[in-house]
Write an enzyme that holds these catalytic residues in place. Structure first.
Site, PDB file in Angstrom:
ATOM      1  N   HIS A 151       0.844  -1.376   0.134  1.00 13.98           N
ATOM      2  CA  HIS A 151      -0.119   0.027   0.045  1.00 13.98           C
ATOM      3  C   HIS A 151       0.919   1.266  -0.052  1.00 13.98           C
ATOM      4  O   HIS A 151       2.211   1.184  -0.002  1.00 13.98           O
ATOM      5  CB  HIS A 151      -0.924  -0.185   1.275  1.00 13.98           C
ATOM      6  CG  HIS A 151      -0.426  -0.098   2.639  1.00 13.98           C
ATOM      7  ND1 HIS A 151       0.494   1.169   3.209  1.00 13.98           N
ATOM      8  CD2 HIS A 151      -0.231  -1.040   3.565  1.00 13.98           C
ATOM      9  CE1 HIS A 151       0.846   0.570   4.410  1.00 13.98           C
ATOM     10  NE2 HIS A 151       0.527  -0.607   4.586  1.00 13.98           N
ATOM     11  N   CYS A 159       2.932  -4.636   6.771  1.00 14.63           N
ATOM     12  CA  CYS A 159       2.642  -4.643   5.211  1.00 14.63           C
ATOM     13  C   CYS A 159       3.903  -4.097   4.609  1.00 14.63           C
ATOM     14  O   CYS A 159       5.127  -3.837   5.183  1.00 14.63           O
ATOM     15  CB  CYS A 159       1.474  -3.433   5.018  1.00 14.63           C
ATOM     16  SG  CYS A 159       0.126  -4.123   5.852  1.00 14.63           S
TER      17      CYS A 159
END
Length: 345
Positions: A151, A159
């Protein structure tokens, strides 16, 4: 409106708060803009054309943790894949090695299949796509985790975070790949570039067996420039299995389609890795021996000067336990005092 109602409302708020706090990279809607539909720039389209590809062609993504890079590869008219662009990863969580459980703030490693359903056009982290963790391999090993994304927003809790500009372009490339009729693209995540030098550098890691497992898929792509077909059996990855259909993740593995060049490379790399590990062990032993010898020399020198200090102290200050009829001399050998003469003058 009883006290029971307020207790239930309070419990609901607490559960909601915990859900927000524990989510790795949450997907709450942020705004209603059209950022997920921004067209690819003319420069990107021309760049793809120049390498014999187009936005509609297949793609593959590779991530290398230690180098903090994300690569986008595109399928060309010749059927193989070429590197289109390398993006810098802003941040990822944890250390080298796979993810094990929810909340460990570790970014995953392995092979993943990205489908349109894993794309998140309204991520609170600008744009995102889900890695698909846990995949078949992760599940058979009992690994847990959710919302493990690639992202934007340059921040990570498990992430892979890109800049907003970077994820916007990667997202658009994936979007156009799906619009071109491709049902998925492959995501390969590695701890580092899988060279024998890097493997040797991390040879004492508890993750070495896992890394050797995924290295086969890495090397297949390096040799053929086509993504391998992957599955899981015997709780390990298998690449290009000969049987059709999904495998039992814990069952017996079928034969895989042999690639002579890949087999030769894996064998050569294994021998090279063993040699590098042996050399590293010898170097460590030499270093330890040199450090021990240096320590011994230091102790000997300290003892020598300590002895000189003792002798000098005895010469000038006397030794309370020494025979008064003996006079110390610099040679360290005792000499008798002169005997008085018995002759009269």
């Amino acid at each position: 409106m009883t006290a029971t109602f307020f207790h239930r409302l309070g419990a609901f708020v607490i559960v909601l708060w915990l859900g927000v706090g524990l989510a790795a990279c949450s997907n709450f809607v942020k705004g209603g803009d059209n950022r997920h539909n921004i067209p690819l720039s003319g420069g990107v389209v021309q760049g793809l054309r120049n390498m014999g590809s187009s936005p509609a062609e297949g793609m593959m993504v590779r991530i290398f943790k230690e180098e903090s890079t994300l690569e986008v590869w595109k399928k060309t008219s010749g059927g193989t894949y070429r590197l289109f662009k390398t993006y810098e990863i802003c941040a990822y969580s944890g250390d080298l090695g796979p993810k094990f459980k929810e909340g460990d703030r570790q970014s995953p490693e392995g092979f993943y299949t990205i489908t349109p359903g894993l794309m998140n056009p309204r991520s609170s982290y600008y744009l995102a796509f889900n890695t698909g963790f846990p995949n078949k391999f992760d599940r058979v090993h009992g690994r847990t985790g959710s919302d493990l994304m690639v992202h934007g927003d340059c921040s990570s809790r498990g992430c892979y975070a890109m800049t907003d500009e970077g994820i916007a372009e990667i997202y658009a490339l994936a979007r156009e790949t799906f619009r071109g009729g491709n049902t998925s693209f492959q995501l390969q995540i590695f701890p580092f570039r899988m060279t024998t030098a890097n493997m040797a550098k991390h040879s004492t890691s508890p993750h070495m067996d896992f890394w050797k497992d995924i290295k086969e898929g890495h090397d297949y792509f390096e040799l053929t420039k086509t993504p391998p077909v992957w599955d899981v059996c015997e709780k390990q990855y298998i690449f290009n299995p000969s049987s059709a259909g999904p495998l039992d993740a814990a069952g017996i593995c079928p034969p895989s389609v042999q690639n002579a060049a890949l087999t030769a490379k894996l064998q050569a790399d294994e021998a090279d890795l063993a040699n590098k590990a042996a050399s590293a062990q010898q170097a460590a032993e030499r270093k330890a021996a040199e450090e021990a010898a240096l320590k011994a020399r230091g102790e000997a020198v300290n003892g020598f000067f300590s002895g000189i200090g003792t002798n000098i102290g005895g010469l000038f200050g006397g030794n309370p336990g020494q025979d008064p009829n003996l006079a110390p001399v610099i040679s360290g050998k005792p000499a008798s005092l002169p005997t008085p003469s018995t002759q009269r003058p």
